[in-house]
Write an enzyme that holds these catalytic residues in place. Structure first.
Site, PDB file in Angstrom:
ATOM      1  CB  CYS A   2     -10.359  -2.075  -0.753  1.00  0.00           C
ATOM      2  SG  CYS A   2     -12.166  -2.845   0.723  1.00  0.00           S
ATOM      3  NE  ARG A  16     -12.665   1.529   0.405  1.00  0.00           N
ATOM      4  CZ  ARG A  16     -12.605   1.871   1.683  1.00  0.00           C
ATOM      5  NH1 ARG A  16     -12.829   2.476   2.454  1.00  0.00           N
ATOM      6  NH2 ARG A  16     -11.732   0.425   2.205  1.00  0.00           N
ATOM      7  CG  ASN A  79      -9.697  -6.236   4.965  1.00  0.00           C
ATOM      8  OD1 ASN A  79      -9.997  -5.946   6.098  1.00  0.00           O
ATOM      9  ND2 ASN A  79     -10.646  -7.426   4.573  1.00  0.00           N
TER      10      ASN A  79
END
Ligand SMILES: C[C@H](CCC(=O)NCCS(=O)(=O)O)[C@H]1CC[C@H]2[C@@H]3CC[C@@H]4C[C@H](O)CC[C@]4(C)[C@H]3C[C@H](O)[C@]12C
Length: 324
Positions: A2, A16, A79
């Protein structure tokens, strides 16, 4: 993988890319001020501030991936696999479960400064939401118009780092990500002077030579460098449309196209959605992998004094304007 980023023109923007191989069933979700949170270690919690963001709603509970509150504070979880470690509850700390961090901070803090103060005595607790939804190994970008920080909970406790580039991706830990920018200190949006060696004629045969060497691959370190370069050099007009458009250009510079990042079992990681919040106005804009038209939800068009979640499933499928 990400990528999250901030951007400032006349307003402050926060958003994002959510890159993964499947969707949990994400919805743009508004949590009004009277929504009854019950925190696992700290009990009943009523928010001071309403919030809007992308969440998976499990049994009426908003499991946010990223959100902003009505005061202009934003958080995104990304993550951080293999490095994120959460701990048992500790005396004298605010013990917050990993999935509670976003609503707890956004519900309590008007500014990044207030979030820093709360985080100084926070312990992220290793209590999962449920058996079906175990702990997600994450780290967080937290930002408002004054700046941004990264929060990482690792084996040796909670770390809070200043983030001078307003970008976060995944591994390695943030200090290493930031250090890697040193390797690219010669890159520039301008045509470089020849420094290769004396006495060589190296003509400018193309525009864009200043950023030759900017990594183009999809690894998290490379996306970090590329997103930082694009975000720090990006210029746009200050209108809402120009700012939002430019924000999507920044994040689309690190998006993942289906087929380019192969996983086991014939799966591919893709950019499921890209979000851009006008944090000052509480408007959540998004595109999805299959729908490039920007869709928006404005939290101030909802009753923010309510006690029920307001949920919008994502608009999917390309919206093509036929011109003839
Ligand atoms: C998968 C995403 C990270 C994307 C990413 O970075 N993918 C690259 C892999 S890699 O970088 O190559 O390793 C993350 C980001 C936020 C997460 C949710 C947070 C709330 C909730 C927390 C619960 O505990 C578990 C379920 C839950 C819905 C979470 C599901 C999932 O975990 C989400 C969507």
């Amino acid at each position: 993988m990400c990528t999250a980023a901030t951007y400032t023109t006349d307003s402050f923007y926060f958003g994002r890319n959510l890159d993964y191989e499947f969707s949990y069933g994400d919805e743009v979700t508004v949590t009004p001020r009277a929504y009854p949170f019950s925190l696992r270690c700290m009990g009943d919690f009523r928010t001071k501030y309403a919030m809007i963001g992308m969440a998976y709603v499990a049994g009426e509970y908003p499991l946010y991936y990223d959100a902003v509150n009505e005061k202009g504070l934003g958080i995104a979880g990304l993550n951080f696999v293999g490095n994120a470690i959460y701990h048992p509850a500790q005396d004298g700390k605010s013990n917050v479960a990993q999935f509670e961090l976003i609503p707890w901070l956004l519900g309590s803090c008007a500014t990044l400064a207030e979030a820093r103060t709360l985080l100084a005595k926070t312990n992220i607790v290793n209590i999962p939401f449920s058996e079906q939804l175990p702990l997600a190994q994450l780290h967080w970008l937290i930002a408002d118009k004054t700046g941004s920080i990264v929060v990482e909970s690792t084996a040796d406790g909670l770390h809070i780092y200043d983030n001078p580039v307003g970008v976060l991706t995944n591994n390695p830990p943030f200090p290493q990500q930031l250090f890697a920018l040193n390797n690219y200190r010669a890159l520039s949006p301008r045509t470089p002077a020849v420094a290769f060696a004396d006495g060589l004629d190296l003509p400018v045969y193309s525009r864009g030579l200043g950023a030759l060497g900017l990594p183009g691959d999809l690894s998290s370190q490379s996306r970090f460098v590329r997103a930082a370069f694009v975000r720090m050099n990006a210029k746009s007009g200050s209108s809402e449309a120009e700012s939002v458009g430019q924000f999507f250009h920044i994040l689309h510079a690190v998006e993942q196209q289906r087929g380019c990042c192969e996983l086991d079992g014939g799966k591919y990681e893709i950019t499921l959605y890209t979000s851009c919040c006008n944090a000052d106005k509480g408007i959540y804009y998004y595109t999805t992998y299959g729908n490039h038209q920007i869709t928006a939800v404005d939290m101030h068009r909802e009753n923010l004094d309510g006690d029920r979640l307001v949920r919008y499933p994502l608009v999917q499928g390309e919206q093509i304007a036929l011109q003839n």
